[in-house]
Design an enzyme around this catalytic site. Structure first.
Site, mmCIF file in Angstrom:
data_model
loop_
_atom_site.group_PDB
_atom_site.id
_atom_site.type_symbol
_atom_site.label_atom_id
_atom_site.label_comp_id
_atom_site.label_asym_id
_atom_site.label_seq_id
_atom_site.Cartn_x
_atom_site.Cartn_y
_atom_site.Cartn_z
ATOM 1 N N GLU A 1 -3.840 7.936 7.655
ATOM 2 C CA GLU A 1 -4.997 7.073 7.659
ATOM 3 C C GLU A 1 -4.611 5.862 7.765
ATOM 4 O O GLU A 1 -6.545 5.615 7.636
ATOM 5 C CB GLU A 1 -4.325 6.397 5.731
ATOM 6 C CG GLU A 1 -5.179 5.624 5.122
ATOM 7 C CD GLU A 1 -4.701 5.825 3.634
ATOM 8 O OE1 GLU A 1 -5.381 4.418 2.859
ATOM 9 O OE2 GLU A 1 -3.858 5.642 3.407
ATOM 10 N N HIS B 1 0.840 -1.682 -0.376
ATOM 11 C CA HIS B 1 -0.024 -0.287 -0.511
ATOM 12 C C HIS B 1 0.634 1.408 -0.267
ATOM 13 O O HIS B 1 0.662 2.246 -0.851
ATOM 14 C CB HIS B 1 -0.637 -0.117 1.261
ATOM 15 C CG HIS B 1 -1.752 1.481 1.264
ATOM 16 N ND1 HIS B 1 -1.726 2.471 2.543
ATOM 17 C CD2 HIS B 1 -2.738 1.579 0.469
ATOM 18 C CE1 HIS B 1 -2.422 3.517 2.507
ATOM 19 N NE2 HIS B 1 -3.451 3.124 1.580
ATOM 20 N N GLU C 1 2.108 1.682 -3.552
ATOM 21 C CA GLU C 1 1.356 2.235 -3.995
ATOM 22 C C GLU C 1 1.097 3.853 -3.858
ATOM 23 O O GLU C 1 0.665 4.900 -5.471
ATOM 24 C CB GLU C 1 -0.243 1.885 -3.764
ATOM 25 C CG GLU C 1 -1.787 2.580 -3.975
ATOM 26 C CD GLU C 1 -2.662 1.998 -3.232
ATOM 27 O OE1 GLU C 1 -3.265 3.919 -3.294
ATOM 28 O OE2 GLU C 1 -2.781 0.980 -2.834
ATOM 29 N N HIS C 2 1.134 4.092 -2.537
ATOM 30 C CA HIS C 2 1.027 5.660 -2.988
ATOM 31 C C HIS C 2 2.079 6.795 -3.576
ATOM 32 O O HIS C 2 2.294 7.391 -3.948
ATOM 33 C CB HIS C 2 0.685 6.565 -0.952
ATOM 34 C CG HIS C 2 -0.084 6.240 -0.305
ATOM 35 N ND1 HIS C 2 -0.425 7.516 0.017
ATOM 36 C CD2 HIS C 2 -1.186 5.291 -0.579
ATOM 37 C CE1 HIS C 2 -1.526 7.197 0.740
ATOM 38 N NE2 HIS C 2 -2.174 5.629 0.783
#
Length: 411
Positions: free
Chosen positions: A126, A46, A49-50
């Site tokens: 997040e 993840h 991904e950022h």
């Protein structure tokens, strides 16, 4: 019209060309997600991904954002437990420009150390937001409960500690293992020209490694455990589930019928019996989490402190009685619902892209809507009952509660 070709570096590309749309979607799917990570580097899929939106050799993070918005595009990404996906949706007139932008992001990101440290703070926020959203956080707790010491058990976002410890060297090592032509599928849907797409992708992704590597996860064991997580909330959030079947199982059509009938939609058993007839919940539904080698059929509900035990009792009652009470009429109605849901979803080019990508990843071939409908029609009452017999077993249920619940409760 569906087609499948291979790029010069061996990456498979699946197309669904349809000139009745004004939009086109390009998706680059990497077959790696949170289940492929080590416990120490949980959240790295993840996090990458950022970072792919934070600058390339020719574009800054701001350049990427401005260029995407100037096309009116939807440039985004998402990470799941088995895949990481980067996509761009544009008007057909911008497809060449949009695909060039996505390819640059995917193949040429520089992973600037300053951006890495800054993005750690973003992901930390997040994680905090997810943990403060109980009807989201309870799913992470539930997965941790049922999958034990396995990648499937860990949250996709990771933790503040694991993400905080990720270095640029860790990122480059993970990319080398997972972001190679042997581990990528590209899917394109909408108003496109196949030959032009292949030319653009060969040029834009020529630098992707052809090193044949990957991370093969172990098959997990399903734990029929009961966990209560005390938290001062206004509701008790309930997540229950049973071990189910893998994504590519021949019984998947019967499973989708079962899930639709049991808890998907306002006419489902759970919604009608627990919300409509008794008014005990606002939100209740069943869901499927299917993977390459296993799966889970689960139920979520949120209920007051006074009612959560009643809701659990009713869910168990409906689960255990469904085999003996499901009728042919209910089965046929559910088939119509399932077929309608599928066909309406395919009105979107994004949904079509996701559909052909997942089929390539999990089945290695494309099933047309007509083929899927035929398979749904062939499912009989006995097929659903046989699946129910294996899945809905009182002694094999897992339960996770989040909120002001008692440490002990009955099943």
């Amino acid at each position: 019209m569906f087609q499948k070709v291979y790029l010069e570096n061996g990456i498979p590309v699946v197309f669904e060309e349809n000139n009745s749309f004004r939009s086109a979607v390009l998706g680059i799917w990497v077959k790696t997600g949170s289940r492929h990570e080590t416990e120490e580097k949980s959240g790295i899929s993840h996090f990458i991904e950022h970072l792919l939106f934070k600058g390339t050799g020719t574009r800054s993070a701001e350049d990427i954002a401005v260029e995407a918005d100037a096309m009116g595009s939807d440039l985004n990404a998402f990470t799941s437990r088995e895949n990481t996906t980067f996509y761009i949706k544009v008007l057909d007139e911008f497809f060449e420009k949009g695909s060039g932008l996505l390819c640059d992001i995917f193949a040429n990101s520089i992973f600037d150390p300053n951006e890495i440290e800054k993005e750690k703070r973003v992901v930390d926020e997040e994680i905090r937001l997810s943990e403060d959203t109980p009807d989201d956080h309870v799913f992470d707790l539930f997965n941790s409960c049922i999958w034990g010491d396995n990648g499937l058990s860990r949250p996709i976002l990771g933790s503040a500690k694991t993400v905080g410890g990720i270095t640029r060297g860790n990122i480059l090592e993970y990319l080398e293992k997972s972001y190679n032509s042997n581990n990528i599928v590209i899917a394109i849907a909408g108003n496109i020209d196949t030959e032009s797409c292949v030319r653009l992708l060969n040029a834009g992704l020529s630098g992707v490694s052809t090193f044949k590597n990957g991370i093969k996860p172990e098959k997990p064991f399903f734990n029929s455990a009961v966990k209560v997580h005390q938290k001062d909330l206004s509701e008790v959030h309930i997540c229950m589930g049973f071990e189910s079947i893998p994504n590519n199982s021949p019984e998947r059509y019967a499973l989708h019928i079962l899930n639709t009938l049991f808890g998907s939609g306002v006419s489902s058993r759970l919604f009608q019996e627990i919300r409509e007839k008794r008014g005990l919940v606002y939100s209740i539904y069943s869901f499927l989490s299917s993977y390459q080698d296993t799966g889970c059929m689960g139920i979520y509900a949120g209920a007051s402190v006074q009612n959560y035990q009643k809701v659990i009792d009713l869910i168990m009652k409906e689960s255990c009685s469904l085999k003996d009470t499901i009728s042919e009429r209910e089965l046929q109605r559910t088939k119509k619902q399932l077929k309608g849901n599928m066909l309406l979803a395919l009105e979107s080019t994004t949904a079509r892209m996701n559909n052909i990508a997942k089929q390539e990843i999990y089945y290695g071939r494309n099933f047309t809507p007509e083929e899927v409908i035929t398979e749904i029609e062939q499912v009989g009452l006995e097929d659903v009952r046989a699946l129910l017999d294996r899945i809905f077993r009182r002694d094999k249920v897992a339960v996770t509660l989040l909120g002001p619940a008692a440490d002990e409760f009955s099943l």
